[in-house]
Design an enzyme around this catalytic site. Structure first.
Site, PDB file in Angstrom:
ATOM      1  N   HIS A 153       0.821  -1.226   0.000  1.00  0.00           N
ATOM      2  CA  HIS A 153       0.000   0.000   0.000  1.00  0.00           C
ATOM      3  C   HIS A 153       0.846   1.264   0.000  1.00  0.00           C
ATOM      4  CE1 HIS A 153      -4.046  -1.832   0.831  1.00  0.00           C
ATOM      5  NE2 HIS A 153      -3.236  -2.860   1.054  1.00  0.00           N
ATOM      6  N   ASP A 357       3.698   9.144  -0.706  1.00  0.00           N
ATOM      7  CA  ASP A 357       2.472   8.434  -0.340  1.00  0.00           C
ATOM      8  C   ASP A 357       2.179   7.357  -1.369  1.00  0.00           C
ATOM      9  OD1 ASP A 357       0.100   7.826   0.991  1.00  0.00           O
ATOM     10  OD2 ASP A 357      -0.403   9.930   1.284  1.00  0.00           O
TER      11      ASP A 357
HETATM   12  P1  ADP Z   1      -2.928   6.474   4.935  1.00  0.00           P
HETATM   13  O1  ADP Z   1      -3.343   5.136   4.437  1.00  0.00           O
HETATM   14  O2  ADP Z   1      -1.456   6.713   4.864  1.00  0.00           O
HETATM   15  O3  ADP Z   1      -3.467   6.815   6.263  1.00  0.00           O
HETATM   16  P2  ADP Z   1      -4.832   7.490   2.946  1.00  0.00           P
HETATM   17  O4  ADP Z   1      -5.124   8.894   2.551  1.00  0.00           O
HETATM   18  O5  ADP Z   1      -4.656   6.556   1.806  1.00  0.00           O
HETATM   19  O6  ADP Z   1      -3.569   7.542   3.904  1.00  0.00           O
HETATM   20  O7  ADP Z   1      -6.020   6.926   3.811  1.00  0.00           O
HETATM   21  C1  ADP Z   1      -6.453   7.564   4.967  1.00  0.00           C
HETATM   22  C2  ADP Z   1      -7.852   7.076   5.300  1.00  0.00           C
HETATM   23  O8  ADP Z   1      -8.118   7.378   6.664  1.00  0.00           O
HETATM   24  C3  ADP Z   1      -8.913   7.784   4.481  1.00  0.00           C
HETATM   25  O9  ADP Z   1      -9.944   6.876   4.175  1.00  0.00           O
HETATM   26  C4  ADP Z   1      -9.402   8.866   5.427  1.00  0.00           C
HETATM   27  O10 ADP Z   1     -10.736   9.237   5.224  1.00  0.00           O
HETATM   28  C5  ADP Z   1      -9.259   8.199   6.770  1.00  0.00           C
HETATM   29  N1  ADP Z   1      -9.038   9.221   7.808  1.00  0.00           N
HETATM   30  C6  ADP Z   1      -7.999  10.043   7.916  1.00  0.00           C
HETATM   31  N2  ADP Z   1      -8.165  10.895   8.967  1.00  0.00           N
HETATM   32  C7  ADP Z   1      -9.341  10.597   9.523  1.00  0.00           C
HETATM   33  C8  ADP Z   1     -10.079  11.102  10.621  1.00  0.00           C
HETATM   34  N3  ADP Z   1      -9.651  12.095  11.384  1.00  0.00           N
HETATM   35  N4  ADP Z   1     -11.249  10.533  10.895  1.00  0.00           N
HETATM   36  C9  ADP Z   1     -11.701   9.520  10.155  1.00  0.00           C
HETATM   37  N5  ADP Z   1     -11.065   9.000   9.107  1.00  0.00           N
HETATM   38  C10 ADP Z   1      -9.896   9.520   8.781  1.00  0.00           C
HETATM   39  C1  G6P Z   2      -1.205   3.100   6.089  1.00  0.00           C
HETATM   40  C2  G6P Z   2      -0.547   1.753   5.945  1.00  0.00           C
HETATM   41  C3  G6P Z   2      -1.404   0.674   6.595  1.00  0.00           C
HETATM   42  C4  G6P Z   2      -1.720   1.060   8.025  1.00  0.00           C
HETATM   43  C5  G6P Z   2      -2.334   2.463   8.089  1.00  0.00           C
HETATM   44  C6  G6P Z   2      -2.606   2.932   9.502  1.00  0.00           C
HETATM   45  O1  G6P Z   2      -2.404   3.070   5.405  1.00  0.00           O
HETATM   46  O2  G6P Z   2      -0.352   1.464   4.575  1.00  0.00           O
HETATM   47  O3  G6P Z   2      -0.739  -0.571   6.579  1.00  0.00           O
HETATM   48  O4  G6P Z   2      -2.601   0.140   8.599  1.00  0.00           O
HETATM   49  O5  G6P Z   2      -1.460   3.381   7.466  1.00  0.00           O
HETATM   50  O6  G6P Z   2      -1.475   2.782  10.304  1.00  0.00           O
HETATM   51  P1  G6P Z   2      -1.445   1.837  11.609  1.00  0.00           P
HETATM   52  O7  G6P Z   2      -0.020   1.766  11.999  1.00  0.00           O
HETATM   53  O8  G6P Z   2      -2.319   2.537  12.591  1.00  0.00           O
HETATM   54  O9  G6P Z   2      -2.031   0.523  11.205  1.00  0.00           O
END
Ligand code: ADP
Ligand code: G6P
Length: 447
Positions: A153, A357
């Site tokens: 991912h 990212d």
């Molecule tokens: P990462 O996987 O690195 O966290 P992404 O942007 O691909 O980054 O995914 C983040 C996910 O987490 C999205 O679906 C987003 O809506 C959710 N998210 C991020 N911040 C919040 C928050 N404060 N409350 C609820 N959902 C959140």
């Molecule tokens: C990214 C990573 C995931 C991970 C998520 C939240 O989306 O690709 O593998 O689960 O961040 O991080 P955490 O350490 O809370 O699982």
């Protein structure tokens, strides 16, 4: 049809997941059914000696706990203090400690042990993300012969970052034990091929088929999507949050990210400061809402980014706020998805400015949530995997505060026609390439 077994470190047992992997897989498994195995989040007691099953409507979940020692070395340590920074181009933040790598190997071997009694011969196993690179090799050692796929991912790094890992060739050997390895973006596939060429033993057989460390596998790009249709509905129905617009009376910019150093949040704040300094007419006319829930708090780099973010927000507010207006509102909590959908829809500008990212689902959620007749503008970092397909966004270099501030000003002034033109092209892609498309394409290739 054979059963789908998904394995990831993070298994959602509660509400409000933040993190792209859980959000996407939850959506995918609702469609296909199957079994999802992962860490329960409990790390105070003993590491589980068997999986604990939770029945659900659409799919089964099976969880394991970790001991404090396993959690520290495998999760906080090797996964998030070595692999995460290296794969996001922050080798300066790596903390290499031999016990971390040992714990990472040990926990992956243990997860394989926990899985063995529950596997069927014709299962398709789909392993997710960097916490579990060695899992296929551990399952193969235990005579599992079924198809095993891997999806990364996060970005795959080039040879320089790979070479900074304590075990680059072992990493490539782990990857070689899968039948299909999926990447978010072409950039990652190319980095992987180049790293393997320089540090490992690889040859391209034909098309996507490669021979790596003596095994034949496929390496392909599958850009992940969101559950677009349901997110669009959620945003359309989010009436309550409509009050926000009248409440602020200002154009809203929104950022939504786990509070991670890869997300470029301080860079975004500095660009906003520059925007206000250079455009005094925008004072009280524009407001920035940053939602950044906590993540991996026990890792020191995450404590540092929290301090930096809060310090900057305080400083900028202190300098520019008036009695009636707070330039930056910062929320350090997860919020319910329907509320998030409503907030995206409110915001004239979506700020997605990571320094690195894998994909960035927030970019896709922001687009899906817009009102098509009066959509907002997405400002997107060229370092998000999403930039490969979302070219109609304002694509920026997040390291350059001048360029980012200029894009903010451009977005504020953009005509409704141009906003609609850009948005409809973006939305077409987010609708066509949703999470269902992603998982079907991947699973079809896994066979
Ligand atoms: P990462 O996987 O690195 O966290 P992404 O942007 O691909 O980054 O995914 C983040 C996910 O987490 C999205 O679906 C987003 O809506 C959710 N998210 C991020 N911040 C919040 C928050 N404060 N409350 C609820 N959902 C959140
Ligand atoms: C990214 C990573 C995931 C991970 C998520 C939240 O989306 O690709 O593998 O689960 O961040 O991080 P955490 O350490 O809370 O699982």
């Amino acid at each position: 049809m054979s059963r789908l077994v998904v394995v990831s470190n993070r298994l959602p047992l509660g509400d409000n997941p933040s993190g792209g992997l859980v959000v996407a897989l939850q959506d995918a498994l609702r469609q296909s059914g199957g079994l999802w195995i992962g860490f329960s989040g409990e790390h105070e007691g003993m590491t589980s000696t068997q999986l604990v099953f939770h029945e659900g409507a659409a799919f089964q979940r099976a969880a394991f706990d970790l001991s404090p020692e396993d959690y520290d070395s495998y999760y906080l340590g090797f996964s998030n203090s070595v692999l995460w920074p290296a794969l996001h181009g922050r080798t300066d933040l790596m903390r290499i400690v031999p016990e971390y790598l040992e714990g990472y190997r040990r926990v992956n071997a243990h997860i394989a042990d926990l899985m063995i009694p529950h596997l069927r011969e014709d299962d398709r196993i789909w392993v997710q993300d960097y916490q579990l690179f060695p899992l296929a090799s551990e399952l193969r050692k235990r005579s599992v012969t079924c198809r095993i796929g891997f999806f990364l991912h996060i970005p795959f790094p080039g040879p320089a970052e790979c070479a900074a890992l304590p075990n680059p060739t072992e990493l490539l050997d782990w990857v070689s034990e899968y039948d299909l390895v999926g990447f978010q973006a072409e950039r990652d596939r190319l980095n992987f091929m180049e790293s393997a060429r320089q540090l490992g033993d690889i040859e391209q057989v034909e098309g996507d088929v490669i021979r790596l460390s003596g095994r034949t596998l496929q390496a392909r790009v599958f850009p992940i999507g969101i559950d677009t249709a349901s997110f669009m509905t959620e945003a359309r129905n989010a009436r309550e949050e409509d009050r926000m617009r009248s409440l602020t009376g200002a154009q809203m910019m929104i950022g939504v990210d786990r509070l991670d150093y890869s997300k470029g949040i301080p860079q975004r704040f500095r660009a906003f400061q520059l925007l206000l300094e250079n455009n005094p007419d925008l004072l009280e006319k524009v407001a920035f809402l940053q939602i950044a829930p906590p993540t991996r708090k026990a890792v020191s780099a995450y404590r540092d980014i929290r301090e930096e973010t809060e310090h900057l927000a305080g400083r900028i507010n202190g300098e520019f706020a008036t009695v009636n207006w707070t330039p930056i509102r910062y929320i350090h909590r997860p919020i319910p998805r329907h509320e998030l959908a409503g907030l995206y829809r409110q915001a004239r500008i979506g700020l997605v400015t990571p320094l690195a990212d894998g994909m960035n689902l927030v970019a896709k959620e922001y687009v899906a949530a817009q009102d098509v007749s009066d959509p907002g503008v997405l400002i997107l970092s060229r370092f998000a995997g999403a930039a490969e397909t979302m070219q109609e966004a304002l694509i920026i270099n997040p390291h350059d505060p001048w360029e980012l501030a200029e894009a903010m000003a451009q977005a504020i002034q953009m005509s409704a026609n141009e906003r609609r033109r850009r948005h409809s092209a973006l939305l077409r892609d987010v609708v066509e390439h949703d999470v269902n498309w992603w998982s079907s394409e991947y699973l079809a290739a896994l066979g």
